[in-house]
Design an enzyme around this catalytic site. Structure first.
Site, PDB file in Angstrom:
ATOM      1  N   ALA A   1      14.344   4.550   3.278  1.00 33.38           N
ATOM      2  CA  ALA A   1      14.026   4.052   4.612  1.00 33.38           C
ATOM      3  C   ALA A   1      12.595   4.344   5.027  1.00 33.38           C
ATOM      4  O   ALA A   1      12.064   3.696   5.925  1.00 33.38           O
ATOM      5  CB  ALA A   1      14.981   4.674   5.635  1.00 33.38           C
ATOM      6  N   LYS A   2      11.971   5.357   4.410  1.00 36.26           N
ATOM      7  CA  LYS A   2      10.582   5.759   4.694  1.00 36.26           C
ATOM      8  C   LYS A   2      10.311   5.866   6.195  1.00 36.26           C
ATOM      9  O   LYS A   2       9.310   5.367   6.707  1.00 36.26           O
ATOM     10  CB  LYS A   2       9.590   4.800   4.039  1.00 36.26           C
ATOM     11  CG  LYS A   2       9.639   4.814   2.511  1.00 36.26           C
ATOM     12  CD  LYS A   2       8.527   3.973   1.928  1.00 36.26           C
ATOM     13  CE  LYS A   2       8.606   3.939   0.409  1.00 36.26           C
ATOM     14  NZ  LYS A   2       9.776   3.174  -0.087  1.00 36.26           N
ATOM     15  N   ARG A   3      11.189   6.556   6.897  1.00 43.50           N
ATOM     16  CA  ARG A   3      11.015   6.724   8.324  1.00 43.50           C
ATOM     17  C   ARG A   3       9.949   7.777   8.621  1.00 43.50           C
ATOM     18  O   ARG A   3       9.792   8.748   7.892  1.00 43.50           O
ATOM     19  CB  ARG A   3      12.345   7.110   8.992  1.00 43.50           C
ATOM     20  CG  ARG A   3      13.401   6.016   8.956  1.00 43.50           C
ATOM     21  CD  ARG A   3      12.893   4.734   9.637  1.00 43.50           C
ATOM     22  NE  ARG A   3      13.958   3.754   9.829  1.00 43.50           N
ATOM     23  CZ  ARG A   3      14.080   2.639   9.144  1.00 43.50           C
ATOM     24  NH1 ARG A   3      13.216   2.356   8.186  1.00 43.50           N
ATOM     25  NH2 ARG A   3      15.058   1.796   9.398  1.00 43.50           N
TER      26      ARG A   3
END
Length: 275
Positions: free
Chosen positions: A94-96
């Site tokens: 998700a690379k939040r």
């Protein structure tokens, strides 16, 4: 529940050091004769679940689910649950990355008690490593892992990641700060904070003191060679977790062919668990 670092180490020992991507790009759906709809997405994922059920780690790329709105998220939730039910560790790509209460909300979604929460999640530290604290704390409290992007293979990334500050590159600072968290949380075992280090990164940063796993995307069609990964960034034996997506997925949609493609890639990187 056992901490994520220990669970990952056990899974790699039992099932091999490979992370398989579920990347339902519209072009792949069409190549598999599936409609570019939520139903096509669900069918794609069902095939991947069946084919990848015997492997250690599977990484759904969240962006390709988000594209379908709530229906896509419903498929993602079912996919995460199905993979975990057969013993596969799930890494939500998700690379939040955000700050304050917004980061805390992301932490609840991806590392708390949400249906979206998997065994681990990827995160971006480029609003400052300290901004990830809510996510790191939530992951620790729920025995989940976090893979923090340190050095990516895309050419644009190097303008930030290879910039220097206080005598170190920014990517090295990210790794060093992740190492501090691991030493504090699990001084005698594998840490729950990993980093992302692209397989084709030029002059990779040093991960030898990280105390956690290193996810290595970009293997296969993106140019990373399995036989060239050993010791990447000074990695210790068993520390690397190569990730492959399209190189395997293009073998579908037949489940047997897809599983065979995954096994070939596992065979190509299996030496990383013993050297």
């Amino acid at each position: 529940m056992t901490g994520f670092g220990a669970r990952l180490a056990a899974a790699k020992l039992e099932r091999g050091p490979l992370c398989l991507g579920i990347d339902p790009h519209p072009e792949l759906l069409r190549a598999w004769d599936l409609p570019v709809t939520p139903d096509g997405l669900a069918a794609f994922c069902d095939t991947c679940i069946e084919a990848f059920s015997g492997f250690a780690v599977v990484k759904p790329q969240v962006a390709f689910f988000e594209a379908y709105g709530s229906a896509g998220y419903a498929v993602l939730e079912r996919t995460i649950a199905a993979l975990r039910s057969v013993g596969v560790l799930v890494l939500a790509d998700a690379k939040r990355g955000d700050i304050g209460s917004t980061m805390a909300a992301y932490a609840t979604a991806w590392a708390g008690d949400s249906p979206l929460a998997a065994d681990a999640v990827t995160a971006s530290p480029y609003l400052g490593f300290g901004s990830l604290r809510p996510l790191l704390e939530a992951a620790a409290a729920h025995d989940r892992g976090v893979f923090v992007v340190a050095a990516s293979s895309n050419p644009e990334g190097s303008t930030v990641q290879r910039a220097t500050f206080d005598g170190r590159t920014v990517s090295q600072l990210v790794i060093d700060q992740a190492a501090v968290v691991n030493r504090s949380a699990t001084p005698n075992g594998p840490g729950y904070v990993g980093v992302v280090l692209g397989a084709t990164v030029f002059e990779p940063p040093d991960v030898s003191a990280l105390g956690g796993p290193v996810l290595v995307p970009g293997v296969g069609v993106q140019g990373g060679r399995p036989e060239a990964l050993a010791g990447l960034g000074g990695a210790a034996p068993g520390q690397l977790l190569p990730a492959v997506g399209r190189e395997v997925l293009r073998a579908g949609p037949d489940v047997t062919d897809l599983r065979a493609g995954a096994q070939r890639m596992l065979d190509a990187v299996s030496y990383l668990s013993v050297i």
